[in-house]
Design a protein around this motif. Structure first.
Motif, PDB file in Angstrom:
ATOM      1  N   HIS A 148       0.837  -1.210   0.000  1.00 23.76           N
ATOM      2  CA  HIS A 148       0.000   0.000   0.000  1.00 23.76           C
ATOM      3  C   HIS A 148       0.871   1.259   0.000  1.00 23.76           C
ATOM      4  CE1 HIS A 148      -3.854  -1.933   0.311  1.00 23.76           C
ATOM      5  NE2 HIS A 148      -3.501  -2.598   1.400  1.00 23.76           N
ATOM      6  N   HIS A 149       1.892   1.255   0.842  1.00 27.78           N
ATOM      7  CA  HIS A 149       2.762   2.421   0.948  1.00 27.78           C
ATOM      8  C   HIS A 149       3.432   2.728  -0.385  1.00 27.78           C
ATOM      9  CE1 HIS A 149       6.385   4.719   1.986  1.00 27.78           C
ATOM     10  NE2 HIS A 149       5.607   5.266   2.899  1.00 27.78           N
ATOM     11  N   GLU A 150       3.969   1.703  -1.025  1.00 30.76           N
ATOM     12  CA  GLU A 150       4.681   1.908  -2.281  1.00 30.76           C
ATOM     13  C   GLU A 150       3.741   2.290  -3.421  1.00 30.76           C
ATOM     14  OE1 GLU A 150       6.992  -1.689  -2.493  1.00 30.76           O
ATOM     15  OE2 GLU A 150       8.278  -0.997  -0.846  1.00 30.76           O
ATOM     16  N   ALA A 151       2.450   1.995  -3.266  1.00 31.29           N
ATOM     17  CA  ALA A 151       1.460   2.412  -4.262  1.00 31.29           C
ATOM     18  C   ALA A 151       0.955   3.830  -3.981  1.00 31.29           C
ATOM     19  CB  ALA A 151       0.285   1.430  -4.275  1.00 31.29           C
ATOM     20  N   GLY A 152       1.545   4.489  -2.973  1.00 30.76           N
ATOM     21  CA  GLY A 152       1.158   5.853  -2.643  1.00 30.76           C
ATOM     22  C   GLY A 152      -0.015   5.957  -1.690  1.00 30.76           C
ATOM     23  N   ARG A 153      -0.470   4.824  -1.155  1.00 28.51           N
ATOM     24  CA  ARG A 153      -1.605   4.825  -0.216  1.00 28.51           C
ATOM     25  C   ARG A 153      -1.067   4.785   1.219  1.00 28.51           C
ATOM     26  NH1 ARG A 153      -3.097   0.963  -4.226  1.00 28.51           N
ATOM     27  NH2 ARG A 153      -2.630  -0.728  -2.772  1.00 28.51           N
ATOM     28  N   ARG A 154      -0.467   5.914   1.647  1.00 27.33           N
ATOM     29  CA  ARG A 154       0.173   5.973   2.957  1.00 27.33           C
ATOM     30  C   ARG A 154      -0.797   5.748   4.110  1.00 27.33           C
ATOM     31  NH1 ARG A 154       3.485  11.305   1.721  1.00 27.33           N
ATOM     32  NH2 ARG A 154       5.208  10.404   0.570  1.00 27.33           N
ATOM     33  N   VAL A 155      -1.951   6.367   4.045  1.00 25.11           N
ATOM     34  CA  VAL A 155      -2.923   6.211   5.134  1.00 25.11           C
ATOM     35  C   VAL A 155      -3.396   4.764   5.199  1.00 25.11           C
ATOM     36  CG1 VAL A 155      -5.177   6.929   6.014  1.00 25.11           C
ATOM     37  CG2 VAL A 155      -3.602   8.640   5.095  1.00 25.11           C
ATOM     38  N   GLU A 156      -3.614   4.155   4.045  1.00 25.70           N
ATOM     39  CA  GLU A 156      -4.018   2.748   4.017  1.00 25.70           C
ATOM     40  C   GLU A 156      -2.928   1.872   4.630  1.00 25.70           C
ATOM     41  OE1 GLU A 156      -6.604  -0.306   3.559  1.00 25.70           O
ATOM     42  OE2 GLU A 156      -7.070   1.738   2.928  1.00 25.70           O
ATOM     43  N   ALA A 157      -1.666   2.169   4.318  1.00 26.96           N
ATOM     44  CA  ALA A 157      -0.548   1.415   4.886  1.00 26.96           C
ATOM     45  C   ALA A 157      -0.526   1.570   6.403  1.00 26.96           C
ATOM     46  CB  ALA A 157       0.773   1.883   4.284  1.00 26.96           C
ATOM     47  N   LEU A 158      -0.674   2.806   6.869  1.00 29.55           N
ATOM     48  CA  LEU A 158      -0.696   3.039   8.319  1.00 29.55           C
ATOM     49  C   LEU A 158      -1.860   2.317   8.969  1.00 29.55           C
ATOM     50  CD1 LEU A 158       0.217   6.818   8.572  1.00 29.55           C
ATOM     51  CD2 LEU A 158       1.569   4.881   9.433  1.00 29.55           C
ATOM     52  N   TRP A 159      -3.033   2.393   8.339  1.00 33.84           N
ATOM     53  CA  TRP A 159      -4.190   1.694   8.887  1.00 33.84           C
ATOM     54  C   TRP A 159      -3.898   0.203   9.000  1.00 33.84           C
ATOM     55  CZ3 TRP A 159      -7.029  -2.353   6.971  1.00 33.84           C
ATOM     56  CH2 TRP A 159      -8.112  -2.744   7.767  1.00 33.84           C
ATOM     57  N   TRP A 160      -3.352  -0.384   7.931  1.00 37.57           N
ATOM     58  CA  TRP A 160      -3.084  -1.825   7.934  1.00 37.57           C
ATOM     59  C   TRP A 160      -2.073  -2.184   9.015  1.00 37.57           C
ATOM     60  CZ3 TRP A 160      -5.069  -6.208   6.915  1.00 37.57           C
ATOM     61  CH2 TRP A 160      -4.274  -7.340   7.032  1.00 37.57           C
ATOM     62  N   TRP A 161      -0.977  -1.437   9.072  1.00 35.15           N
ATOM     63  CA  TRP A 161       0.044  -1.739  10.078  1.00 35.15           C
ATOM     64  C   TRP A 161      -0.514  -1.588  11.484  1.00 35.15           C
ATOM     65  CZ3 TRP A 161       3.669   1.712   6.858  1.00 35.15           C
ATOM     66  CH2 TRP A 161       4.338   0.942   5.903  1.00 35.15           C
ATOM     67  N   GLN A 162      -1.314  -0.554  11.721  1.00 37.64           N
ATOM     68  CA  GLN A 162      -1.881  -0.347  13.054  1.00 37.64           C
ATOM     69  C   GLN A 162      -2.874  -1.450  13.397  1.00 37.64           C
ATOM     70  OE1 GLN A 162      -4.845   2.809  13.795  1.00 37.64           O
ATOM     71  NE2 GLN A 162      -3.407   3.588  15.355  1.00 37.64           N
ATOM     72  N   PHE A 163      -3.805  -1.720  12.489  1.00 34.83           N
ATOM     73  CA  PHE A 163      -4.808  -2.754  12.725  1.00 34.83           C
ATOM     74  C   PHE A 163      -4.156  -4.119  12.950  1.00 34.83           C
ATOM     75  CE2 PHE A 163      -7.190  -6.278  10.841  1.00 34.83           C
ATOM     76  CZ  PHE A 163      -8.255  -6.343  11.719  1.00 34.83           C
ATOM     77  N   SER A 164      -3.242  -4.493  12.059  1.00 29.71           N
ATOM     78  CA  SER A 164      -2.634  -5.819  12.174  1.00 29.71           C
ATOM     79  C   SER A 164      -1.699  -5.910  13.381  1.00 29.71           C
ATOM     80  CB  SER A 164      -1.914  -6.208  10.879  1.00 29.71           C
ATOM     81  OG  SER A 164      -0.894  -5.290  10.553  1.00 29.71           O
ATOM     82  N   TYR A 165      -1.103  -4.792  13.784  1.00 34.49           N
ATOM     83  CA  TYR A 165      -0.293  -4.771  15.013  1.00 34.49           C
ATOM     84  C   TYR A 165      -1.175  -5.079  16.224  1.00 34.49           C
ATOM     85  CZ  TYR A 165       2.098  -2.927  19.104  1.00 34.49           C
ATOM     86  OH  TYR A 165       2.638  -2.782  20.365  1.00 34.49           O
ATOM     87  N   LEU A 166      -2.288  -4.371  16.303  1.00 30.82           N
ATOM     88  CA  LEU A 166      -3.172  -4.553  17.462  1.00 30.82           C
ATOM     89  C   LEU A 166      -3.883  -5.899  17.442  1.00 30.82           C
ATOM     90  CD1 LEU A 166      -4.661  -0.956  17.659  1.00 30.82           C
ATOM     91  CD2 LEU A 166      -2.982  -1.996  19.223  1.00 30.82           C
ATOM     92  N   SER A 167      -4.167  -6.422  16.256  1.00 32.02           N
ATOM     93  CA  SER A 167      -4.938  -7.664  16.177  1.00 32.02           C
ATOM     94  C   SER A 167      -4.080  -8.918  16.128  1.00 32.02           C
ATOM     95  CB  SER A 167      -5.866  -7.635  14.957  1.00 32.02           C
ATOM     96  OG  SER A 167      -5.109  -7.616  13.760  1.00 32.02           O
ATOM     97  N   HIS A 168      -2.803  -8.813  15.715  1.00 33.08           N
ATOM     98  CA  HIS A 168      -2.030 -10.055  15.601  1.00 33.08           C
ATOM     99  C   HIS A 168      -0.522  -9.893  15.744  1.00 33.08           C
ATOM    100  CE1 HIS A 168      -1.159 -14.167  14.538  1.00 33.08           C
ATOM    101  NE2 HIS A 168      -0.368 -13.756  13.573  1.00 33.08           N
ATOM    102  N   TRP A 169       0.108  -9.147  14.842  1.00 29.77           N
ATOM    103  CA  TRP A 169       1.562  -9.224  14.811  1.00 29.77           C
ATOM    104  C   TRP A 169       2.230  -8.586  16.007  1.00 29.77           C
ATOM    105  CZ3 TRP A 169       5.039  -5.244  14.674  1.00 29.77           C
ATOM    106  CH2 TRP A 169       4.669  -4.023  14.101  1.00 29.77           C
ATOM    107  N   GLY A 170       1.571  -7.676  16.686  1.00 30.69           N
ATOM    108  CA  GLY A 170       2.166  -7.088  17.888  1.00 30.69           C
ATOM    109  C   GLY A 170       2.371  -8.135  18.977  1.00 30.69           C
TER     110      GLY A 170
END
Length: 185
Positions: free
Chosen positions: A127-149
């Protein structure tokens, strides 16, 4: 947060994600066995800081209410298998699925944890490399809180314990000989 602050956070998070992926691939290559645990400790510590920053800020809300298709996820089974080989004999550990709601012991695998984190970070990077920075942040935040964290915290604890054992555990016979030699010059 302002748009500029979100942009800075996105760039810092992308850099951390890239560094984690690079380091995990380097570990999986198995070219530096003596550096495996220190490199894993650093990679996990840094990515945990990334996740903590994302967890500490307000919820990221993407512009669109659906996630744009980022294409197929990368094939990470070869990475998982390589890491399992690198950590052979050390890969499995005692884990708790959820220390708050489900304190039943389970079996964790360091290789699975490292790849689960890599998968989530790589997805956000697309997402980040496609220019969708907010989407990338959303994904990283969501997936951090829900699993990878949680997986990062568990893996960090395991790697720390392994490194501590390597560095601090001493052969009792060697200790006795050193004590004897020190007392009887």
């Amino acid at each position: 947060m302002s748009d500029d602050e979100w942009a800075v956070l996105a760039e810092e998070s992308a850099a951390d994600a890239r560094m984690y992926l690079l380091t995990i691939r380097e570990i999986a290559a198995g070219n530096s066995p003596d550096a495996t645990l220190p490199m894993a400790l650093l990679a996990l510590s840094q990515v945990t800081v990334m996740g903590a920053r994302l967890g500490a800020v307000e919820d990221v809300v993407p512009v669109e209410r659906f996630e744009p298709d980022s294409g197929p996820d990368p094939e990470l089974d070869p990475l998982r298998e390589s890491l399992a080989n690198v950590f052979e004999g050390l890969d499995e550990y005692a884990d708790l699925a959820d220390p708050v709601l489900d304190p039943e012991p389970a079996v964790g695998r360091l290789s699975d944890d490292l790849v689960d984190i890599a998968s989530a970070l790589a997805h956000g990077l697309v997402h980040h490399e496609a220019g969708r920075r907010v989407e990338a942040l959303w994904w990283w935040q969501f997936s951090y809180l829900s699993h990878w964290g949680e997986r990062a915290a568990a893996a960090l604890r395991v790697v720390h314990a392994l490194l501590a054992h390597v560095r601090l555990d001493a052969d009792p016979d060697a200790v006795s000989e050193a004590e004897f030699d020190a007392l009887h010059p």
